[in-house]
Design a protein around this motif. Structure first.
Motif, PDB file in Angstrom:
ATOM      1  N   LEU A 242       0.822  -1.206   0.000  1.00 19.65           N
ATOM      2  CA  LEU A 242       0.000   0.000   0.000  1.00 19.65           C
ATOM      3  C   LEU A 242       0.851   1.249   0.000  1.00 19.65           C
ATOM      4  O   LEU A 242       1.720   1.410   0.853  1.00 19.65           O
ATOM      5  CB  LEU A 242      -0.901   0.009   1.242  1.00 19.65           C
ATOM      6  CG  LEU A 242      -1.762  -1.233   1.477  1.00 19.65           C
ATOM      7  CD1 LEU A 242      -2.478  -1.139   2.810  1.00 19.65           C
ATOM      8  CD2 LEU A 242      -2.742  -1.413   0.338  1.00 19.65           C
ATOM      9  N   LEU A 244       0.253   5.112   0.444  1.00 19.59           N
ATOM     10  CA  LEU A 244      -0.767   6.082   0.826  1.00 19.59           C
ATOM     11  C   LEU A 244      -0.119   7.444   1.019  1.00 19.59           C
ATOM     12  O   LEU A 244       0.809   7.586   1.801  1.00 19.59           O
ATOM     13  CB  LEU A 244      -1.451   5.644   2.127  1.00 19.59           C
ATOM     14  CG  LEU A 244      -2.088   4.241   2.111  1.00 19.59           C
ATOM     15  CD1 LEU A 244      -2.657   3.902   3.479  1.00 19.59           C
ATOM     16  CD2 LEU A 244      -3.152   4.149   1.039  1.00 19.59           C
ATOM     17  N   HIS A 249       2.844   2.429   3.251  1.00 18.84           N
ATOM     18  CA  HIS A 249       2.197   2.219   4.542  1.00 18.84           C
ATOM     19  C   HIS A 249       2.541   0.835   5.054  1.00 18.84           C
ATOM     20  O   HIS A 249       2.109  -0.158   4.494  1.00 18.84           O
ATOM     21  CB  HIS A 249       0.686   2.374   4.438  1.00 18.84           C
ATOM     22  CG  HIS A 249      -0.026   2.051   5.723  1.00 18.84           C
ATOM     23  ND1 HIS A 249       0.032   2.880   6.822  1.00 18.84           N
ATOM     24  CD2 HIS A 249      -0.748   0.985   6.102  1.00 18.84           C
ATOM     25  CE1 HIS A 249      -0.652   2.325   7.811  1.00 18.84           C
ATOM     26  NE2 HIS A 249      -1.129   1.181   7.398  1.00 18.84           N
ATOM     27  N   ARG A 250       3.318   0.780   6.132  1.00 19.43           N
ATOM     28  CA  ARG A 250       3.748  -0.511   6.654  1.00 19.43           C
ATOM     29  C   ARG A 250       2.951  -0.941   7.876  1.00 19.43           C
ATOM     30  O   ARG A 250       2.983  -2.105   8.242  1.00 19.43           O
ATOM     31  CB  ARG A 250       5.231  -0.460   7.044  1.00 19.43           C
ATOM     32  CG  ARG A 250       6.155  -0.177   5.896  1.00 19.43           C
ATOM     33  CD  ARG A 250       7.599  -0.402   6.298  1.00 19.43           C
ATOM     34  NE  ARG A 250       8.479  -0.265   5.161  1.00 19.43           N
ATOM     35  CZ  ARG A 250       9.108   0.828   4.807  1.00 19.43           C
ATOM     36  NH1 ARG A 250       8.936   1.918   5.511  1.00 19.43           N
ATOM     37  NH2 ARG A 250       9.903   0.848   3.754  1.00 19.43           N
ATOM     38  N   GLY A 251       2.273  -0.011   8.506  1.00 19.51           N
ATOM     39  CA  GLY A 251       1.524  -0.331   9.706  1.00 19.51           C
ATOM     40  C   GLY A 251       2.402  -0.368  10.935  1.00 19.51           C
ATOM     41  O   GLY A 251       3.599  -0.094  10.870  1.00 19.51           O
ATOM     42  N   ALA A 256       1.177  -4.538   7.535  1.00 19.19           N
ATOM     43  CA  ALA A 256       0.162  -4.081   6.593  1.00 19.19           C
ATOM     44  C   ALA A 256       0.302  -4.795   5.249  1.00 19.19           C
ATOM     45  O   ALA A 256       1.395  -5.157   4.843  1.00 19.19           O
ATOM     46  CB  ALA A 256       0.262  -2.571   6.401  1.00 19.19           C
ATOM     47  N   LEU A 310      -9.897   2.445   1.626  1.00 20.87           N
ATOM     48  CA  LEU A 310      -8.777   3.383   1.657  1.00 20.87           C
ATOM     49  C   LEU A 310      -8.924   4.546   0.684  1.00 20.87           C
ATOM     50  O   LEU A 310      -8.166   5.501   0.742  1.00 20.87           O
ATOM     51  CB  LEU A 310      -7.473   2.637   1.350  1.00 20.87           C
ATOM     52  CG  LEU A 310      -7.112   1.562   2.357  1.00 20.87           C
ATOM     53  CD1 LEU A 310      -5.868   0.825   1.923  1.00 20.87           C
ATOM     54  CD2 LEU A 310      -6.902   2.185   3.722  1.00 20.87           C
ATOM     55  N   ASP A 311      -9.892   4.421  -0.232  1.00 16.59           N
ATOM     56  CA  ASP A 311     -10.091   5.465  -1.232  1.00 16.59           C
ATOM     57  C   ASP A 311      -8.819   5.728  -2.046  1.00 16.59           C
ATOM     58  O   ASP A 311      -8.389   6.872  -2.199  1.00 16.59           O
ATOM     59  CB  ASP A 311     -10.578   6.764  -0.579  1.00 16.59           C
ATOM     60  CG  ASP A 311     -11.028   7.782  -1.609  1.00 16.59           C
ATOM     61  OD1 ASP A 311     -11.343   7.383  -2.734  1.00 16.59           O
ATOM     62  OD2 ASP A 311     -11.041   8.989  -1.286  1.00 16.59           O
ATOM     63  N   ASP A 313      -7.065   5.556  -5.798  1.00 18.83           N
ATOM     64  CA  ASP A 313      -7.666   5.662  -7.123  1.00 18.83           C
ATOM     65  C   ASP A 313      -6.890   4.884  -8.179  1.00 18.83           C
ATOM     66  O   ASP A 313      -7.049   5.111  -9.371  1.00 18.83           O
ATOM     67  CB  ASP A 313      -7.836   7.117  -7.539  1.00 18.83           C
ATOM     68  CG  ASP A 313      -6.581   7.913  -7.329  1.00 18.83           C
ATOM     69  OD1 ASP A 313      -5.556   7.307  -6.993  1.00 18.83           O
ATOM     70  OD2 ASP A 313      -6.609   9.137  -7.504  1.00 18.83           O
ATOM     71  N   ARG A 376      11.250  10.267  -0.114  1.00 19.44           N
ATOM     72  CA  ARG A 376      10.072   9.425  -0.272  1.00 19.44           C
ATOM     73  C   ARG A 376       9.864   8.478   0.890  1.00 19.44           C
ATOM     74  O   ARG A 376       8.963   7.667   0.878  1.00 19.44           O
ATOM     75  CB  ARG A 376      10.198   8.597  -1.561  1.00 19.44           C
ATOM     76  CG  ARG A 376      10.208   9.412  -2.809  1.00 19.44           C
ATOM     77  CD  ARG A 376       9.008  10.353  -2.840  1.00 19.44           C
ATOM     78  NE  ARG A 376       8.774  10.820  -4.196  1.00 19.44           N
ATOM     79  CZ  ARG A 376       7.935  10.222  -5.043  1.00 19.44           C
ATOM     80  NH1 ARG A 376       7.262   9.168  -4.665  1.00 19.44           N
ATOM     81  NH2 ARG A 376       7.772  10.700  -6.257  1.00 19.44           N
TER      82      ARG A 376
END
Lengths: 388, 388
Positions: A242, A244, A249-251, A256, A310-311, A313, A376
């Motif tokens: 993911l 985001l 996003h690793r959580g 994740a 998560l919206d 696109d 990043r």
DNA sequence: CCACTTAAGCAACGGTGTTGCCAAAGTGCA
DNA sequence: TGCACTTTGGCAACACCGTTGCTTAAGTGG
């Protein structure tokens, strides 16, 4: 045998500050990374100082100062001029890709791929070797060290570091492996620190899907400037990476992206993990039964769940199974995602096939080292090991 | 009639910079927000300068300068001293809660709650009124303006702004409503700008679940310093608010958190949205059938999906239905989440009931204005409307 | 050839956190 | 009571960030 003594210590592991304070050096690094990232994404075309100023929001003068520093460090260079628009023509600046390199290492259950890339992410060298997780940590590390060392000798220069991507659950922050599926003896192995000590360069570890997603996030920047997307990997298993808000996003514990064991059929067929009705079980069963359209439909429902939650696109599909017939999966998943979006009254997410083939994970792993240069990612969780 | 002419323009809507560059003012704001947030979370106990320095990573001298500025602005004050440890005792600093206030407005389908809170989030005043979305935008806005104005007169001082939370799909960034479920005439209504013009103070709008999650993120800080969690709201519908890495995750178009229409039963019973097997449909059906344990189990599977995908370590449950029997839902959902985590070999996420009752959303809405002060959110998407 | 336009650098500046040093305000022991 | 010691916190000078005002460089067009 290493000449250093301290086993390795992450830069921030103590009574950590909730959120980090910033000083002048952080400011400088931040803005330099911003400029460097724009230089990277503009690739061979280059970009002028004034364009940099517009895109970053910095003053032209500030851009001049920053680019002067970058040129002095050898990271940027002037490369021709643009056509005049009635005055002095703009000078074009370019990233100097050869100013640095990174190694990406993809450890899969049965194979190893090691790649070296330059600052722009372009491939410099590649090595492949068979691997067997079951042979234990020592043997795998030996193979990895051998291949990376060989890659470094062909490379000539020292890379910024080595990014390692592998399947199992692991902790990116500490560099420890957890219970890699099917290989309990790996549990608790300090892969990052062991490799850092033996190789003598900074090492980062991450999940394979995360690495692939990071690679796509940086590579795709030229094509689509989307800053959030999900990468779904369908191969021997089903996982997700993911991105985001431009960052991976690793959580809380790098867990994740456990997409495969999302339950999409309550009380459905038993999965190997113990759950009932996991996407992975349903999907793989459909593939095995020779019903790829059904597999795509199931995957699509899972993807639509993810998109709604998560919206994002953009959904990128990859992995061996997808690569065998990308159009079919893009079509099947896309149909479900579009239909679900229509019902929700939301603009539909785009579904595409991820490019990169079987090098995608290794390339992304290399980006684990490069991404911080371009702002990043946080540079945390890198195991340094002073060696010079 | 307003005395200003420009209809309202978001601070950054043009050819936006990919990521914003930072200057000295941004640095100053950032560090001040950090300090202010620590002052806030330490509450009435206060916190010493040296503790602030340790927690932020700033130099004691820098903390002295920053706190001096905050004291000059009236946001902080000295409040006693700690016991000496052999030298000069530390001076305790405290947030001055009365230095500012914000209004939170919760527009629900049938009722309105307006609250005023101070900088610490403590309630100052509250008003309630019946509401009917079906009566149209004008009538609802009239009611909202009336109640907020009444609140402001009892308050005496001008609030920093008004945060508005409501159900339907909407765009936080532009302040436009989309197709609010069941009320098509709201589609495209510029709620934020209309309210900002009529009230003459900054206004922010967001989804009700997002507001509740934000409120919990800031309120719960004293108890649990978790920086990622999911808030699940089970009432007339089922929705979610996601806090990832300390910040509210809204997604590309404020659509994140569409939890209710996650499909957990392929080809299951038809939901009102057109999908089959949505969590919401299954859950509400179980509730209606008088089977709350089954509802909790279904919700638990959905929650476990979310926990696995995002790797959050805390799930908070709220909403009218949950509030009727919190223990039952916490137990039922927790059981599924723990069992699924055990199978995945991951540490289980904690499941708790969210506090706040029916004021939770309104309180969170007020935090939409306060959070930026503490660096908990980007200050974008605020409609200002110069009025003085 | 000259007026005009646009790009980029030089120099001075305001303001950030940092460093070195000193005053203030306690404790603890003689 | 006096004095040494410890710890806190502010003052002053500093290095360095991006910004501002102005100048120089390098083109176009009449």
């Amino acid at each position: 045998m290493s000449s250093t003594e301290s086993p390795s210590s992450g830069p921030s592991s103590g009574p950590f500050p909730a959120r980090p304070a910033a000083g002048l050096p952080a400011l400088r690094t931040h803005n330099a990374a911003l400029v460097l990232d724009l230089l990277r994404t503009s690739g061979a075309d280059g970009i002028s100082r004034l364009e940099l100023a517009e895109r970053t929001g910095l003053t032209p003068q500030a851009v001049s100062k920053i680019t002067a520093r970058l040129r002095a460090e050898g990271l940027a260079a002037e490369a021709g001029r643009r056509a005049s628009t009635g005055g002095k023509p703009r000078t074009v600046l370019r990233l100097v890709p050869g100013a640095g390199s990174a190694v990406g290492l993809h450890l899969d259950r049965d194979a190893l791929i090691a790649v070296a890339v330059d600052l722009a992410g372009a491939p410099l060298a590649e090595r492949r070797a068979p691997l067997d997780f079951a042979s234990g940590a020592e043997a795998v590390v030996d193979t990895a060290v051998r291949e990376v060392t060989a890659l470094r000798t062909t490379l000539g220069v020292d890379p910024l570091g080595v990014g390692v991507a592998l399947p199992g659950p692991l902790d990116h922050a500490t560099g420890l492996l957890h219970r890699v599926t099917g290989f309990p003896e790996w549990d608790g192995f300090a892969l990052r620190d062991v490799l850092a000590r033996r190789l003598g360069v900074p090492v980062v570890v991450d999940k394979d899907t995360n690495a692939a997603a990071l690679g796509l996030a940086l590579a795709g920047a030229t094509a689509s400037a989307r800053d959030s997307f999900a990468y779904l990997h369908l191969g021997t298993g089903l996982g997700a990476g993911l991105v985001l808000g431009g960052a991976l996003h690793r959580g809380a514990r790098t867990g994740a992206g456990e997409f495969g064991h999302q339950v999409v059929q309550l009380d459905g067929p038993r999965c190997g993990c113990g759950n009932r009705g996991c996407v992975e079980a349903l999907c793989l069963a459909a593939v095995a039964a020779g019903a790829p359209d059904e597999a795509a439909r199931v995957l699509g429902e899972g993807a639509a769940n993810l998109v709604g939650l998560l919206d994002v696109d953009l959904v990128l599909l990859g992995g061996r199974t997808v690569d065998e017939d990308p159009e079919r999966y893009v079509r099947g998943v896309g149909a479900v995602v579009r239909e679900r979006a229509r019902r929700a009254g939301a603009p539909p997410a785009e579904v595409r096939a991820a490019r990169g083939g079987d090098r995608a994970v290794a390339d992304g792993a290399a980006q684990l080292l490069l991404a911080p240069l371009f702002g990043r990612a946080d540079a945390a969780s890198v195991a340094h090991h002073g060696s010079h």
